[in-house]
Design an enzyme around this catalytic site. Sequence first.
Site, PDB file in Angstrom:
ATOM      1  CE  LYS A 116     -50.392 -25.153 -15.655  1.00  0.00           C
ATOM      2  NZ  LYS A 116     -49.617 -26.158 -16.396  1.00  0.00           N
ATOM      3  CD  GLU A 165     -49.855 -19.818 -17.509  1.00  0.00           C
ATOM      4  OE1 GLU A 165     -49.628 -20.820 -16.809  1.00  0.00           O
ATOM      5  OE2 GLU A 165     -50.539 -19.840 -18.550  1.00  0.00           O
ATOM      6  CD  GLU A 216     -46.279 -21.136 -15.632  1.00  0.00           C
ATOM      7  OE1 GLU A 216     -46.433 -20.448 -14.624  1.00  0.00           O
ATOM      8  OE2 GLU A 216     -47.210 -21.343 -16.450  1.00  0.00           O
ATOM      9  CB  SER A 217     -44.597 -23.837 -21.767  1.00  0.00           C
ATOM     10  OG  SER A 217     -45.884 -23.973 -21.251  1.00  0.00           O
TER      11      SER A 217
END
Length: 261
Positions: A116, A165, A216-217
């Site tokens: 990441k 992303e 994600e998140s």
Amino acid sequence: MNILDKITADKRTEVALRKSLIPISQLEQSVLFERPTVSLAEKLRTSNTGIIAEHKRRSPSKSVINHNLNVNDVAKGYEDAGVCGMSVLTDGKYFGGSLDDLLLARASCNLPLLRKEFIIDEYQLLEAKAYGADVILLIAAILTRDEIKQFSEFAKSLNLDVLLEVHNEEELNKSIMPSLDMLGVNNRNLKTFDVSLDTSKSLSALIPDDFVKVSESGISNIEAIKSLQPFGYQGFLIGENFMKTDNAGDSAKTFIEQLNK
């Protein structure tokens, strides 16, 4: 400058320094460089939980999350819990991570490992390979379409999976190409840090089925995952939820057990 611009500017300086210190030939001689990689995308396609669990000490939005957990305990714990893959933050200045974290995670588990990082140079992909990663992250918000193509194709030549992303429809439209394996939708607005799962839901129909969809998140409970699965999501990146506890592995294990009920 928003936080992403700041991080990217600092990253360019950092990568230039690293390149001057460690030549590419040295990375290519790493013992891990020839290691066969494990596909996270394939694991997610056949998993009934799709959890990608993260090692993250701090973040710009939450400051300190946890400085007490050591990487090999976290990696072993995640593997025992049955996660699909592990995400390792390697940015030092903003997230408190390092490439050594990736190396330690690799020595501690057989999970597919995602580096990441804020990738702005092919050199970082060689680092990822040399330090034991299986997957790299590309962030559409900081890259042009040509850069996404260049980096993703280079990653594939190294047998690394690519997770791209996006935050919105514009980023998604410029990014879709055959050299990607997974498309991740970040539910966090990087300008305001607000989080909404609606981002994943609204973009899901625009992502072709050739790609594994990852959300994600903001995924902190079972309900969030169950609400995203009907939209075709097979991967769920969970960052702070496990790391903010005293035992990330145990937290992941309990979470996955509940999810499988």
